[in-house]
Every structure is written in structure tokens, then in C-alpha cells.
Enzyme design. Sequence first.
Site, PDB file in Angstrom:
ATOM      1  CD  GLU A 290      -2.648  -1.249  -0.209  1.00 50.29           C
ATOM      2  OE1 GLU A 290      -3.127  -0.198  -0.694  1.00 50.29           O
ATOM      3  OE2 GLU A 290      -2.701  -2.346  -0.803  1.00 50.29           O
ATOM      4  CB  CYS A 324      -1.523   7.422   2.470  1.00 50.19           C
ATOM      5  SG  CYS A 324      -2.711   6.559   3.484  1.00 50.19           S
TER       6      CYS A 324
HETATM    7  P1  NAD Z   1       8.870   4.794   3.382  1.00 47.52           P
HETATM    8  O1  NAD Z   1       8.568   4.088   2.113  1.00 47.52           O
HETATM    9  O2  NAD Z   1      10.022   5.695   3.421  1.00 47.52           O
HETATM   10  O3  NAD Z   1       9.104   3.729   4.558  1.00 47.52           O
HETATM   11  C1  NAD Z   1       8.123   2.744   4.858  1.00 47.52           C
HETATM   12  C2  NAD Z   1       8.818   1.592   5.564  1.00 47.52           C
HETATM   13  O4  NAD Z   1       9.705   0.968   4.635  1.00 47.52           O
HETATM   14  C3  NAD Z   1       9.664   2.013   6.756  1.00 47.52           C
HETATM   15  O5  NAD Z   1       9.536   1.048   7.780  1.00 47.52           O
HETATM   16  C4  NAD Z   1      11.066   1.983   6.192  1.00 47.52           C
HETATM   17  O6  NAD Z   1      12.050   1.754   7.161  1.00 47.52           O
HETATM   18  C5  NAD Z   1      10.987   0.822   5.229  1.00 47.52           C
HETATM   19  N1  NAD Z   1      11.994   0.805   4.170  1.00 47.52           N
HETATM   20  C6  NAD Z   1      12.692   1.839   3.664  1.00 47.52           C
HETATM   21  N2  NAD Z   1      13.518   1.394   2.678  1.00 47.52           N
HETATM   22  C7  NAD Z   1      13.318   0.069   2.581  1.00 47.52           C
HETATM   23  C8  NAD Z   1      13.850  -0.954   1.740  1.00 47.52           C
HETATM   24  N3  NAD Z   1      14.771  -0.692   0.806  1.00 47.52           N
HETATM   25  N4  NAD Z   1      13.414  -2.218   1.912  1.00 47.52           N
HETATM   26  C9  NAD Z   1      12.473  -2.509   2.824  1.00 47.52           C
HETATM   27  N5  NAD Z   1      11.928  -1.587   3.649  1.00 47.52           N
HETATM   28  C10 NAD Z   1      12.346  -0.316   3.518  1.00 47.52           C
HETATM   29  O7  NAD Z   1       7.523   5.548   3.805  1.00 47.52           O
HETATM   30  P2  NAD Z   1       7.274   6.438   5.103  1.00 47.52           P
HETATM   31  O8  NAD Z   1       7.968   7.746   4.926  1.00 47.52           O
HETATM   32  O9  NAD Z   1       7.512   5.655   6.323  1.00 47.52           O
HETATM   33  O10 NAD Z   1       5.703   6.657   5.020  1.00 47.52           O
HETATM   34  C11 NAD Z   1       5.101   7.610   4.213  1.00 47.52           C
HETATM   35  C12 NAD Z   1       4.573   6.989   2.933  1.00 47.52           C
HETATM   36  O11 NAD Z   1       3.664   5.947   3.238  1.00 47.52           O
HETATM   37  C13 NAD Z   1       3.801   7.969   2.075  1.00 47.52           C
HETATM   38  O12 NAD Z   1       4.129   7.770   0.736  1.00 47.52           O
HETATM   39  C14 NAD Z   1       2.351   7.582   2.346  1.00 47.52           C
HETATM   40  O13 NAD Z   1       1.446   7.938   1.320  1.00 47.52           O
HETATM   41  C15 NAD Z   1       2.472   6.100   2.474  1.00 47.52           C
HETATM   42  N6  NAD Z   1       1.350   5.514   3.208  1.00 47.52           N
HETATM   43  C16 NAD Z   1       0.436   4.786   2.492  1.00 47.52           C
HETATM   44  C17 NAD Z   1      -0.672   4.247   3.130  1.00 47.52           C
HETATM   45  C18 NAD Z   1      -1.697   3.445   2.371  1.00 47.52           C
HETATM   46  O14 NAD Z   1      -2.504   2.770   3.008  1.00 47.52           O
HETATM   47  N7  NAD Z   1      -1.684   3.482   1.052  1.00 47.52           N
HETATM   48  C19 NAD Z   1      -0.837   4.448   4.500  1.00 47.52           C
HETATM   49  C20 NAD Z   1       0.123   5.193   5.204  1.00 47.52           C
HETATM   50  C21 NAD Z   1       1.214   5.719   4.527  1.00 47.52           C
END
Ligand code: NAD
Length: 524
Positions: A290, A324
Site C-alpha cells: 500500500e 496517505c
Molecule cells: P517509506 O517508504 O520511506 O518507509 C516505509 C517503511 O519501509 C519504513 O519502515 C522503512 O524503514 C521501510 N523501508 C525503507 N527502505 C526500505 C527498503 N529498501 N526495503 C524494505 N523496507 C524499507 O515511507 P514512510 O515515509 O515511512 O511513510 C510515508 C509513505 O507511506 C507515504 O508515501 C504515504 O502515502 C504512504 N502511506 C500509504 C498508506 C496506504 O494505506 N496506502 C498508508 C500510510 C502511509
Amino acid sequence: MAAPTLPEFRNEPFIDFSQPANRQAMEEALRKVRSEFGREYQLRIAGEWIATGDKLVSVNPSSAREVVGVHHRATPELASRAVERAWAAFPEWSRTPAEDRIRMLAEAARILRARKLEFDAWLVYEAGKTWPEAEADVSEAIDFCEYYAREMARLAGPQKVCQLPGEHDEMIYIPLGVGVVIPPWNFPLAILAGMTAAALVTGNTAIVKPSSETPTIAAKFAEVLLEAGFPESCFTLLTGSGALVGDVLVEHPKTRFIAFTGSRDVGLRINELAAKRQPGQIWIKRVVAEMGGKDAIIVDGDADVDQAVDGVLASAYGYQGQKCSACSRAIVDAKVYGQFLEKMAAKAKAMTVGPADDPGNYMGPVISEGARRTILEYIETGKKEGRLVAGGGAPSGPGAGSGYFIQPAIIADVEPTARIFREEIFGPVLAVTKARNFEHALELANDSEYGLTGAVFSNDPEHLRQARERFHVGNLYFNRKCTGAMVGVHPFGGFNMSGTDSKAGGPDYLLLFLQAKSVATKVG
Ligand code: NAD
């Protein structure tokens, strides 16, 4: 033991902080949590506590000099060990009767409810959520536990199949294996709890890798799971850099599925890595991803403008625009454009921004200095791409101190080619675009690679009908804000680059953590 009889699912009510007794209790919880600031938390790999010495310091975004918690970062070797341990624990956990897992999850919900204000306070201090936003996050976490407990009870029972004469035919759901759960920081309890609960109640073992911005909240949730009776071998809490341990977890041949919520780019990378078969891997990994949004609210020419302004304000600036589902594009019919802008600007300018623990503030800080810098850069871009009509700076009043604050920004006259119309900013920045008519407004709203949430303010039933059919988003709302999806009521997930549309909090969700097995027995 028999399965617990759970009453019909109902959303957890929000605590009303206008009541003096509730305010007092919350202040007490804030004091208590503050007294635990700076505590050290170790990694916990399938029951084994580990200190790597590579410290991850989590701070209070309202006052960045305050250390909320100190955690140990996992190494790639530990990430690999975590998958092996989860694999070893899978046979026993997967055979644990569903009713026992359901009971544990219902118990986790009960513990969360009993510790609700404490969790609210952790969210205020580690994620920078205002009181009502924190309360909504914790309530949603409780809802996920309660809802998935009931859903598992439904899926653990016999499933409907036709019967062939001379056979007894069944279909049963079984777990997948080892799951990697990767949540974002913006719903550090609700999304983490929701994905973890779904993975565990269905009988999978899980490695939970929380965001580095909010590891303390994750550690507190792990305490709840243990207290609720989940065996320590069935899940691991693996704090650490996503970039460093993420690839190891995703690529490991014994990883069976990945449940990810976060940004588009990380989601796409995970999807790509997971698709490649590794030596020794005997399945196709399942990815639930997501991702981001660039959500739009359409304000029609005949809409109630005051109602629309309130809906857009709440959607754009609730939790500082870091949802999001946040509205980052207002698409407004030319007939009401001037009036809408004027009212929006007046209200945005009057918004209070400051430390999240002060209930007088409508907006708290953004999550980090890095986020603040990126958002301010987008505002600079926006000033060239449109006309700044409100906010955009960093407040300097009392309490601003070392917090990551940004005034809510409105940028008007934004063209659909502008970066601030197209890219997810994830902060309190609203782009406003003028539409010639409703048809044009729909075209503009759909002019995005994302498709998560959207709303329409209109009094024209025909326009609402058209939007229902053609506004291409996973969660669509009419004459209300586009944030605040409720578990069981608004199953949540988006289209296109917003992800795999898993519909968290809906009846299809747990199926993503299960596989169906058909069993036919010849009789007679
Ligand atoms: P992010 O993608 O930077 O990080 C999300 C998670 O992924 C964190 O735990 C991070 O440590 C991990 N991560 C980072 N690099 C990785 C890799 N290479 N491999 C595996 N894991 C890795 O996102 P964020 O800044 O934590 O959150 C904000 C984003 O999340 C926004 O884009 C927002 O729209 C989205 N979001 C979406 C929903 C939804 O339901 N669609 C809900 C909440 C947030």
C-alpha cells in the site's frame, strides 16, 4: 478451549477530550510517558533479546532535543537470522488452533484499550500527533485487532463449496509461512498493529520491521502482543534501517510474503526484489504493498462552500498533511473558486501550529528535519508554479523551539503540469486548481498516477453519480472529508501507484495472508 464468542464488531469510540476528566487523565498519561523518555530497547528476535550497540535514537518532533527512546539497529546477519527463526517457529504456530490465536488478538485489543491514553501519549511524543489524531490512531489499532479476530473466526470455519455426488468436498484456509511486515511512521500504531495482527491471527509467523522514526511505539506494541499470550517465537521486532535490512528480509528464500505500507518508490523496489526467485526458494512471494497518494477533492459549482472549506481543511492539514489519504489537490469549479480560496486562506492563517502535547494546537510538527526541508523546498517550487496565498513558513512563536513546524500552505492557480500537482509532498501543502466545469474537474482529479482517496462536494445527484462511476480512487467520499477511514466501514486501499488495493479493515483483507486448500473425500 472453545473460541471466544465475540459480540458484533463496533468501532472503538473516541475519547472526548473536551471533558475535563478526560483532559486530566491525558495530561497524567503524558507525564507518565515523559518519565520514561530515553529508555533503551533491545531487539527481540524470536524471544532472544539482542543489543547490537548500533544505536537508533528516536526524538520528539515537537522538541527534537528530547530523546523518546534508544533502540538497537539490526545488522543484515540478524535480519537473516530472524527469517530463519521465524521459519523454524512456523510449523508450531501454524498448527495453533485458530480459536487460540483469535483469543490472543481479542486480548491484545483489550490491553490496548486499557492502556489507551498511554499509547495516545507515546504517539503525541514520538510521532508528533495532536491528542485527537493520536486517539484516532490508537482506536484504529484496537479496531484492527477486534475486526481481524472476527474475520479469522469466519475464515476458520467451513467455506461454501458445491458437493459432488459420492464425495465430501471442503475448502479450508491455511497460512502462508514467514511474513515480513514493513509499516510506515505515519500510523505507527494502527498500520503496524493492523498488518501484524493480520499476519499472526491467520497463523503466519512475522518479522516486524518498524519505521526508524517511530520504533518506541512498535516496542510498546510488542509488549502488548506478549502480554496477550502470543508466543515469543511467533514474531520478531527488528528495528533497523529499511535500506540496510530491508533487502535481506525481502530477498530471503524463506520469506513467503511481504506486507508493506509506505512510499511508492520503496514499495516498487520491494515488489521488484520479491519477484526474483532466489536459490532454494520454492514459491512465488506474495506482496501486499500500500503506497502513496496525491488525493484530490472536487468542489462543484453548486457546493456548499463553507462545508467544502471545512472538509478540505481537515483533509489537508489533519496530522500536518502526513496521511496517505490527505487532500493535496483542491479542484474547484470556476463559479466558486474565488470565494473558496478566500475562505480557505482566512481559516488556514488562523490555524494554531505548535507542540503536539499542547491541546490548543490544531497542528503539530512534521516528523523530522529531513521532512521539513523537503516540504519547504516543495513550497518554494510551488511559489514559482502558482501563487502562495497562505502559510508556508516556519512559525517562530512560543514553543516553536527545536520542533519541526510548518505553517499550513495554500498555493493557488496551480496547473496540472506543476510538480506540486503531481508529486506526493506529504506535508501541509495544498495546491488549488480551477476547473471550467464538473467534467473538467473529474478529468483533473483523475490526472494522476495515484488513486487512493478522493472526495466531491456537490449538491447535484447527477454529478455524484458520474463521480461514483469515473473518479478512479480506492476510497471515494461525497460531501465529507477524504481522510478518516474507519475499520469495517471504509475498507482502505488504493489503485494504480497507490498500491495493490488490499482493502485493510475490510472482509477481503485476511485472504491476502492465507491460501486455500481444497480437500475431496470419496464417500460411500
Ligand atoms: P517509506 O517508504 O520511506 O518507509 C516505509 C517503511 O519501509 C519504513 O519502515 C522503512 O524503514 C521501510 N523501508 C525503507 N527502505 C526500505 C527498503 N529498501 N526495503 C524494505 N523496507 C524499507 O515511507 P514512510 O515515509 O515511512 O511513510 C510515508 C509513505 O507511506 C507515504 O508515501 C504515504 O502515502 C504512504 N502511506 C500509504 C498508506 C496506504 O494505506 N496506502 C498508508 C500510510 C502511509
